[in-house]
Structure formats: structure tokens, C-alpha cells
Design an enzyme around this catalytic site. Structure first.
Site, PDB file in Angstrom:
ATOM      1  N   HIS A   1      25.247  35.655  35.480  1.00 28.24           N
ATOM      2  CA  HIS A   1      25.205  36.514  36.679  1.00 28.24           C
ATOM      3  C   HIS A   1      25.698  37.922  36.336  1.00 28.24           C
ATOM      4  O   HIS A   1      26.898  38.152  36.161  1.00 28.24           O
ATOM      5  CB  HIS A   1      26.073  35.926  37.789  1.00 28.24           C
TER       6      HIS A   1
ATOM      7  N   HIS B   1      24.542  42.379  36.945  1.00 28.06           N
ATOM      8  CA  HIS B   1      23.640  43.388  37.505  1.00 28.06           C
ATOM      9  C   HIS B   1      23.405  44.436  36.422  1.00 28.06           C
ATOM     10  O   HIS B   1      24.185  45.386  36.301  1.00 28.06           O
ATOM     11  CB  HIS B   1      24.261  44.030  38.746  1.00 28.06           C
TER      12      HIS B   1
ATOM     13  N   GLN C   1      19.746  44.038  47.649  1.00 26.29           N
ATOM     14  CA  GLN C   1      21.128  44.478  47.834  1.00 26.29           C
ATOM     15  C   GLN C   1      21.460  44.881  49.272  1.00 26.29           C
ATOM     16  O   GLN C   1      22.541  44.632  49.772  1.00 26.29           O
ATOM     17  CB  GLN C   1      21.420  45.658  46.893  1.00 26.29           C
TER      18      GLN C   1
ATOM     19  N   HIS D   1      23.089  35.698  46.443  1.00 25.82           N
ATOM     20  CA  HIS D   1      24.440  36.241  46.631  1.00 25.82           C
ATOM     21  C   HIS D   1      24.916  35.689  47.970  1.00 25.82           C
ATOM     22  O   HIS D   1      24.482  36.148  49.024  1.00 25.82           O
ATOM     23  CB  HIS D   1      24.414  37.772  46.687  1.00 25.82           C
TER      24      HIS D   1
ATOM     25  N   GLU E   1      29.628  36.462  50.020  1.00 26.39           N
ATOM     26  CA  GLU E   1      30.577  37.219  49.206  1.00 26.39           C
ATOM     27  C   GLU E   1      31.400  38.115  50.136  1.00 26.39           C
ATOM     28  O   GLU E   1      31.213  39.323  50.219  1.00 26.39           O
ATOM     29  CB  GLU E   1      29.850  38.057  48.150  1.00 26.39           C
TER      30      GLU E   1
ATOM     31  N   ASP F   1      29.236  39.625  36.228  1.00 26.97           N
ATOM     32  CA  ASP F   1      28.798  40.342  37.432  1.00 26.97           C
ATOM     33  C   ASP F   1      28.536  41.821  37.166  1.00 26.97           C
ATOM     34  O   ASP F   1      27.514  42.338  37.578  1.00 26.97           O
ATOM     35  CB  ASP F   1      29.810  40.163  38.582  1.00 26.97           C
TER      36      ASP F   1
ATOM     37  N   TRP G   1      31.065  48.433  41.365  1.00 22.29           N
ATOM     38  CA  TRP G   1      31.845  47.276  41.820  1.00 22.29           C
ATOM     39  C   TRP G   1      32.950  46.871  40.857  1.00 22.29           C
ATOM     40  O   TRP G   1      33.758  46.005  41.158  1.00 22.29           O
ATOM     41  CB  TRP G   1      30.921  46.077  42.062  1.00 22.29           C
TER      42      TRP G   1
HETATM   43  N1  17E Z   1      26.227  43.650  44.616  1.00 18.37           N
HETATM   44  C1  17E Z   1      26.772  42.697  45.399  1.00 18.37           C
HETATM   45  O1  17E Z   1      26.287  42.478  46.518  1.00 18.37           O
HETATM   46  N2  17E Z   1      27.831  41.985  44.970  1.00 18.37           N
HETATM   47  C2  17E Z   1      28.348  42.222  43.786  1.00 18.37           C
HETATM   48  N3  17E Z   1      29.400  41.513  43.373  1.00 18.37           N
HETATM   49  C3  17E Z   1      27.790  43.205  42.954  1.00 18.37           C
HETATM   50  C4  17E Z   1      26.719  43.901  43.402  1.00 18.37           C
HETATM   51  C5  17E Z   1      28.364  43.465  41.619  1.00 18.37           C
HETATM   52 FE   FE2 Z   2      26.608  39.806  41.927  1.00 16.51          FE
END
Ligand code: 17E
Ligand code: FE2
Length: 411
Positions: free
Chosen positions: A55, A57, A150, A208, A211, A307, A313
Site C-alpha cells: 500500500h 501512493h 482521493q 481506503h 481512515e 503508504d 501525508w
Molecule cells: N490519501 C488518503 O486518503 N489516505 C492516506 N493515508 C494517504 C493518501 C497517504
Molecule cells: Fe493510503
């Protein structure tokens, strides 16, 4: 080519490995070298299947501070920062940064990467770049691409069509971001849409999922239910699931039955979610990492991801999975002897299941001769002493190496 005296996956017995035509031809104790065969004596060093970044980006990597730094350290400010950077994206910019990041990963023994690529961009610039890179880099790094919305599927203009376009361009995996959608209804609809899109196109799913430190964020139960009902099972992965940290135990007890029936995978990102979560707490502050210990105890497959590599982030990151495991064990309190010894599975065999690599992966006769050798006698020591990956072989070809630093006390 013959590798002598390898400690394969912490085994107490040393074995020899013959590599022929890019495959593991034979693995046994005391294999005699053929006349003229090249022999490398590993002297009991640890040999593992290659590391897998399950995982990350890559499209956002190496952009921290450009044009602004994430001052609050929250996921949501990170998304705002990235939105500003996204306006400046060009294919050349993405390719230059990803080329650098992939080499950082490869130098640390990574050979497989699942990257989430932001498709909330009307031009799909990063997706186009990653599709090209997947082909250009394939001899060194196997890149799996997630179409990752996103800024939402229902909550972003034309979001559904962008997801469909990304799949048609060649994304391997369909993503979603239920906790970012405007409403609970959008959240559920976005998951149904994403999972049905994957099923229709025979793609994997990696969401995702939840989170956020909101215990009412319940995307996970929808993901698991749809994986079960559409019989996608382990083709589906829930990433992050940090809200599960905050769920009440009665709910988790009930949820666990569904999670086991659904057979879905989990990816936890302990380094980054320790940093991003708990930001609205005063004290005590939640750690915000999902329940890795409990999921593992229930036989559910969990891997660890980095990540981020220096992006909105996460202001650090070097492509080395070691720190991910190190933080993961601490924050989940999986610090028993066996926990530590076996923790390489979070970035190798467990991750291989998530990426659906099948028999293309693993130290076994007939499989591709892809492996890493570490400067340590087992993974316990490798983790504790931060040992480098001495060599990384992919399909029988050396693609990375390291010279260990020597640190000596002069007394
Ligand atoms: N975008 C997101 O939604 N969550 C993350 N942890 C990262 C990007 C890195
Ligand atoms: Fe992520």
C-alpha cells in the site's frame, strides 16, 4: 548458479538453492555444484522472498512541502495540500518522481508494489504516467495500479465516469474512499459502485476504508458484505480501517464473524496512521491503528504498507519496509518472540496474498527465482539491527545490492 548455505525464512537448517533460467530449479541441503557452475556462499545469512509494498501512493511521492506543508498533520489537510499540488501535475513530473521512489524501494529489497493512483483529476495525468511506468519498470518492479478516488466517487464531479475511464485505461484494482464521501448514503453507494465495477471487469478491490477516528464510520461492514455476496472474497482488501481502533468491542465481536466469512484482506499502515490519527484528541490520544493483533489471531490476512514517501501525508519515508514493520509491532503490541521473528510475513507472504500473486511468488522449486538476502542470521536480528538487504534477485537477475556500514567502538 548455486547459492550455498541460506537460512530460508528463519529455518534452523541451512539449504542450498540452484537457480536456472530465472527459476528456482532445486532447493535442498548440500547440493553439489555442477562443473563450471557459479557458486555464491551465503554463509548462513537470511534469505527471504522479496519484500512487497502492499500500500503506497507513488503518484504523490516526493512532494512534501510543494506547494505547502501539512501543518495540522491530519489526513484532511493532506488531501487539501495534495489538491493544490495536483493542479501542477504533468506526466513528466510524475514519471521523474516515481522513477526515483521505485529505486529507493528496490535498493531496500522491494520487488512488488501496489500503488493507489488518484483518479479525481479530469485529465487522469498520474494514471497515464503510472500505466506507462508499469510497463517500463516491469523487469525490476511489478507495479499494481489501484484506481483511487482521493476526493470521492459520488462527491467529486464526474467521479463515477473517471473510475470507469481509469479501469478502461488498464488499472488492476478498483478503490474507494467511503469516509470522505459527503453522506452515509453516498458512502454505501460508492462502495456498491466500486465493487460492482471490479466484479464486472474482473479486477481486484482495495478500498481506503474508514481512515478516520470516527467510530461511526462503518464502510468496512459494507465492503465485507459485498465481497461475500458477490463471491469476490480474497480479491477484496480493506486498507487503513483505522476507525476499527475506535469501534466498541461489542460491535467488533459481531463484525468479526462477517470479516471471517468474507475472507477479505486487510492492509494496515502503522507508520502513517500513527502520525495522522488521534489528531483531534487531547489526552489520552488514540493510536488509531487497526486491530492487527486481533485480526491475525482470527486467521484473517493482514499486511503492512508504508503508504507514503515524503508527501503531504507523511514528511519522512525512504522506501524501506523495515521501519513499517518496526512501528507496526510496537503500536499493535505484537512484541512476543514469535511475533518479532515472524513479522517479515507482513511485508512478504501476507502481502503476496493481498496482491494475489499466487505461485509467481515464494521460495519454492519451479517458481521465479526472486528473493532477497539480508545481512543477518534471522529476521529477529535483521529487524533489531536494521540490517541492509545485501542482494535482491528478481527472476534470477541481481537488481540491487548493498555494502553494509561498519560501526566500531574504538575502546
Ligand atoms: N490519501 C488518503 O486518503 N489516505 C492516506 N493515508 C494517504 C493518501 C497517504
Ligand atoms: Fe493510503
Amino acid at each position: 548458479m548455486l547459492f550455498k548455505n541460506a537460512c530460508i525464512e528463519n529455518s534452523s537448517v541451512l539449504r542450498d538453492i540452484r537457480v536456472e533460467d530465472g527459476k528456482f530449479a532445486k532447493i535442498a541441503e548440500n547440493i553439489e555444484a555442477n562443473p563450471g557452475e557459479e557458486v555464491i556462499d551465503l554463509g548462513g545469512k537470511l534469505l527471504l522472498p522479496p519484500f512487497i509494498e502492499s500500500h503506497v501512493h507513488l503518484d504523490t511521492c516526493l512532494t512534501a512541502g510543494d506547494p505547502v506543508w501539512n501543518m495540522s498533520g491530519t489526513l484532511f489537510e493532506g488531501i487539501e495540500c495534495w489538491s493544490k499540488r495536483k493542479d501542477k501535475l504533468s506526466k513528466a513530473d510524475v514519471k521523474e518522481r516515481v522513477n526515483r521512489a521505485v529505486r529507493m524501494q528496490a535498493a531496500n529489497g522491494v520487488q512488488f508494489v501496489r500503488t493507489h493512483v488518484d483518479v479525481t483529476d479530469p485529465k487522469l495525468t498520474a494514471m497515464e504516467a503510472l500505466i506507462e511506468l508499469r510497463e517500463e519498470l516491469k523487469d525490476f518492479m511489478e507495479i499494481q495500479i489501484v484506481a483511487f478516488p482521493q476526493e470521492g466517487i459520488l462527491s467529486y464531479p464526474n467521479g463515477k465516469q473517471l473510475m470507469i475511464d481509469a479501469v478502461n485505461m488498464g488499472a488492476d484494482v478498483v478503490g474507494a474512499i467511503p469516509h470522505f464521501e459527503f453522506t452515509r448514503e453516498y458512502s454505501v453507494e460508492s462502495l456498491n459502485f466500486a465493487i460492482e465495477l471490479a466484479a464486472k471487469n474482473d479486477k481486484l478491490v482495495d478500498v481506503h476504508c474508514d481512515e478516520i477516528d470516527d467510530e461511526a464510520s462503518r464502510g468496512l461492514e459494507t465492503v465485507a458484505t459485498r465481497a461475500l455476496e458477490l463471491e469476490l472474497f480474497d480479491k477484496v482488501t480493506a486498507s487503513h480501517t483505522t476507525a476499527m481502533h475506535s469501534y466498541n468491542n461489542a460491535y467488533v465481536n459481531r463484525l468479526m464473524r462477517l470479516l471471517k466469512m468474507s475472507k477479505i484482506n486487510f492492509v494496515s499502515n502503522p507508520l502513517v496512521n500513527t502520525h495522522l490519527q488521534g489528531r483531534v484528541d487531547t489526552y489520552p490520544k488514540r493510536r488509531g491503528v487497526t486491530r492487527v493483533k486481533e485480526l491475525t489471531a482470527e486467521g484473517i490476512n493482514v499486511s503492512f504498507g508504508h503508504d507514503d514517501i515524503f508527501d503531504p501525508w507523511y514528511p519522512l519515508g525512504n522506501g524501506n519496509m523495515r521501519d513499517v514493520v518496526f512501528m507496526g509491532l510496537h503500536v499493535t503490541q505484537m512484541m512476543g518472540y514469535d511475533d518479532i521473528m515472524n513479522s517479515y510475513n507482513f511485508i512478504t507472504n501476507n502481502a503476496a496474498r493481498t496482491l494475489y500473486l499466487g505461485d509467481r511468488y515464494g521460495i519454492a522449486e519451479g517458481r521465479p527465482a526472486s528473493f532477497v538476502v539480508m545481512d543477518a542470521k534471522n529476521y529477529y536480528d535483521a529487524l533489531n539491527y536494521n540490517s541492509p538487504v545485501l542482494m535482491s534477485y528478481k527472476n534470477g537477475k541481481k537488481i540491487a545490492e548493498a555494502t553494509p556500514a561498519v560501526r566500531t567502538a574504538l575502546f
